[in-house]
Design a protein around this motif. Structure first.
Motif, PDB file in Angstrom:
ATOM      1  N   CYS A   1     108.588  19.033  30.309  1.00 36.80           N
ATOM      2  CA  CYS A   1     109.118  18.240  29.192  1.00 36.80           C
ATOM      3  C   CYS A   1     109.080  19.043  27.895  1.00 36.80           C
TER       4      CYS A   1
ATOM      5  N   VAL B   1     111.858  21.561  27.877  1.00 41.15           N
ATOM      6  CA  VAL B   1     113.147  20.916  27.610  1.00 41.15           C
ATOM      7  C   VAL B   1     113.236  20.518  26.132  1.00 41.15           C
ATOM      8  N   ASN B   2     112.170  19.919  25.608  1.00 42.73           N
ATOM      9  CA  ASN B   2     112.184  19.506  24.206  1.00 42.73           C
ATOM     10  C   ASN B   2     112.419  20.684  23.274  1.00 42.73           C
TER      11      ASN B   2
ATOM     12  N   THR C   1     113.974  23.249  23.881  1.00 38.20           N
ATOM     13  CA  THR C   1     115.345  23.721  24.065  1.00 38.20           C
ATOM     14  C   THR C   1     116.318  22.898  23.224  1.00 38.20           C
TER      15      THR C   1
ATOM     16  N   GLY D   1     111.119  27.113  24.784  1.00 33.40           N
ATOM     17  CA  GLY D   1     112.232  26.462  25.473  1.00 33.40           C
ATOM     18  C   GLY D   1     113.170  27.482  26.101  1.00 33.40           C
TER      19      GLY D   1
ATOM     20  N   MET E   1     112.450  26.561  31.082  1.00 29.52           N
ATOM     21  CA  MET E   1     112.732  25.321  31.818  1.00 29.52           C
ATOM     22  C   MET E   1     112.696  25.581  33.317  1.00 29.52           C
TER      23      MET E   1
END
Ligand SMILES: [Mg+2]
Length: 94
Positions: free
Chosen positions: A44, A47-48, A50, A62, A67
């Motif tokens: 998570c 992803v955040n 990113t 990211g 990921m």
């Protein structure tokens, strides 16, 4: 080589890395969910970092590579959990 095969080989490599680091793990299920939750949290975060702009230092956590690495680790921990269940409950052996 099919893309799915490459991914599964990467999961297998991560399982080998985990075994080399920790040895065979036979935790109770509630500890596995904690470990998996930690790994999912790291995914998570990747992803955040990113999709949100929290500055260059955070952004470095990211991106595609992070990921992908974290997703592979989530998959590998899930596999390790299944391996423990199979050892405990006599799962199917090829
Ligand atoms: Mg991780």
């Amino acid at each position: 080589m099919k893309q799915s095969t490459i991914v599964l080989l990467d999961v297998q490599d991560e399982r080998k890395r985990q075994d080399a680091k920790w040895g065979e793990q036979n935790h109770e299920p509630q500890f596995w969910t904690g470990i998996l939750g930690e790994e999912f949290g790291e995914l998570c975060q990747a992803v955040n970092e990113t999709v949100f702009n929290n500055g260059p230092a955070e952004r470095a956590k990211g991106g595609y590579a992070n990921m992908r690495t974290e997703a592979i680790q989530v998959a590998a921990v899930a596999v390790a959990f299944v391996e423990m269940l199979d050892r405990r409950h006599g799962g199917k052996v090829l």
